[in-house]
Design an enzyme around this catalytic site. Structure first.
Site, mmCIF file in Angstrom:
data_model
loop_
_atom_site.group_PDB
_atom_site.id
_atom_site.type_symbol
_atom_site.label_atom_id
_atom_site.label_comp_id
_atom_site.label_asym_id
_atom_site.label_seq_id
_atom_site.Cartn_x
_atom_site.Cartn_y
_atom_site.Cartn_z
ATOM 1 N N SER A 175 -9.099 -3.883 9.697
ATOM 2 C CA SER A 175 -9.397 -4.749 10.845
ATOM 3 C C SER A 175 -9.274 -6.239 10.570
ATOM 4 O O SER A 175 -9.516 -7.047 11.453
ATOM 5 C CB SER A 175 -10.782 -4.451 11.436
ATOM 6 O OG SER A 175 -10.788 -3.196 12.073
ATOM 7 N N ILE A 209 0.816 -1.211 0.000
ATOM 8 C CA ILE A 209 0.000 0.000 0.000
ATOM 9 C C ILE A 209 0.853 1.266 0.000
ATOM 10 O O ILE A 209 0.452 2.290 -0.526
ATOM 11 C CB ILE A 209 -1.008 0.004 1.166
ATOM 12 C CG1 ILE A 209 -2.099 1.054 0.898
ATOM 13 C CG2 ILE A 209 -0.309 0.200 2.506
ATOM 14 C CD1 ILE A 209 -3.319 0.901 1.756
ATOM 15 N N ASN A 266 -4.035 2.554 14.999
ATOM 16 C CA ASN A 266 -4.585 2.286 16.328
ATOM 17 C C ASN A 266 -5.062 3.618 16.913
ATOM 18 O O ASN A 266 -4.803 4.676 16.355
ATOM 19 C CB ASN A 266 -3.551 1.588 17.219
ATOM 20 C CG ASN A 266 -2.281 2.405 17.374
ATOM 21 O OD1 ASN A 266 -2.313 3.596 17.682
ATOM 22 N ND2 ASN A 266 -1.143 1.766 17.141
ATOM 23 N N GLY A 314 1.893 -4.027 11.338
ATOM 24 C CA GLY A 314 1.086 -4.213 10.140
ATOM 25 C C GLY A 314 1.123 -3.024 9.203
ATOM 26 O O GLY A 314 2.167 -2.405 8.971
ATOM 27 N N VAL A 315 -0.050 -2.678 8.670
ATOM 28 C CA VAL A 315 -0.174 -1.550 7.739
ATOM 29 C C VAL A 315 0.300 -0.262 8.400
ATOM 30 O O VAL A 315 1.018 0.543 7.794
ATOM 31 C CB VAL A 315 -1.637 -1.411 7.246
ATOM 32 C CG1 VAL A 315 -1.832 -0.117 6.470
ATOM 33 C CG2 VAL A 315 -2.020 -2.606 6.395
ATOM 34 N N ASP A 316 -0.090 -0.062 9.647
ATOM 35 C CA ASP A 316 0.279 1.153 10.383
ATOM 36 C C ASP A 316 1.797 1.320 10.435
ATOM 37 O O ASP A 316 2.332 2.387 10.110
ATOM 38 C CB ASP A 316 -0.319 1.084 11.785
ATOM 39 C CG ASP A 316 -0.319 2.412 12.525
ATOM 40 O OD1 ASP A 316 -0.194 3.463 11.884
ATOM 41 O OD2 ASP A 316 -0.473 2.373 13.757
#
Length: 165
Positions: free
Chosen positions: A117, A10, A23, A31-33
């Site tokens: 999620s 991404i 979060n 993860g993505v964050d």
């Protein structure tokens, strides 16, 4: 709106805005964050601290710079933590709708979403796909292209099957 599905990273998507599955604290994570904060560099975290000193509530969305990524903005959403007992589906669908609303405010015409999620937060995969596709298709927006970015081949195939129906 055109709804696309791609497999990939991404953080490398050529779009106006990428969506971060953040979060509540908005200070980076896994993860993505974590990937978005690493790719965007310290500017993303600095903007999160400045714009969201108390973070965001589940289901809400807000934007920051994309820092060193090619996108102009990161739209941060806080998805519900299914494993933590947050099982209200409207919290999940509001992430997609609120991200599109922020994109409209920014004037973004293209946006890339992860499957919110469905990773560490444990939302059941098939329902996460349905929530994403249904919400993106039903939300009124000026965004011309929304892209769902799957991290691996099995997720890509499942999302593509659902988008094709």
């Amino acid at each position: 709106m055109d709804l696309e599905v791609v497999q990939g990273d991404i953080t490398t998507q050529d779009v106006d805005a990428v969506v971060n599955a953040a979060n509540r604290a908005m200070r980076g994570g896994g993860g993505v964050d974590g990937a978005i904060h690493r790719a965007g560099g310290p500017e993303v975290l600095e903007d999160c601290r400045r714009r969201f000193p108390h973070g965001l509530a589940t289901g809400e969305a807000g934007w920051t710079t994309a820092g060193q990524m090619s996108a102009h903005w990161v739209i941060h959403v806080v998805g519900p933590n299914y494993r933590g007992g947050e099982r209200d589906r409207s919290l999940l669908t509001s992430c997609y709708a609120n991200a599109l609303a922020v994109a409209d405010e920014l004037g973004a015409t293209s946006i890339a979403f992860p499957l919110i999620s469905a990773g560490i937060y444990g939302w059941p995969f098939d329902d996460a796909v349905d929530a994403a596709v249904d919400t993106l298709r039903s939300t009124t927006t000026n965004v011309g292209t929304a892209r769902l970015v799957a991290f691996d081949a099995s997720a890509y195939e499942a999302i593509e099957r659902r988008v094709s129906t």
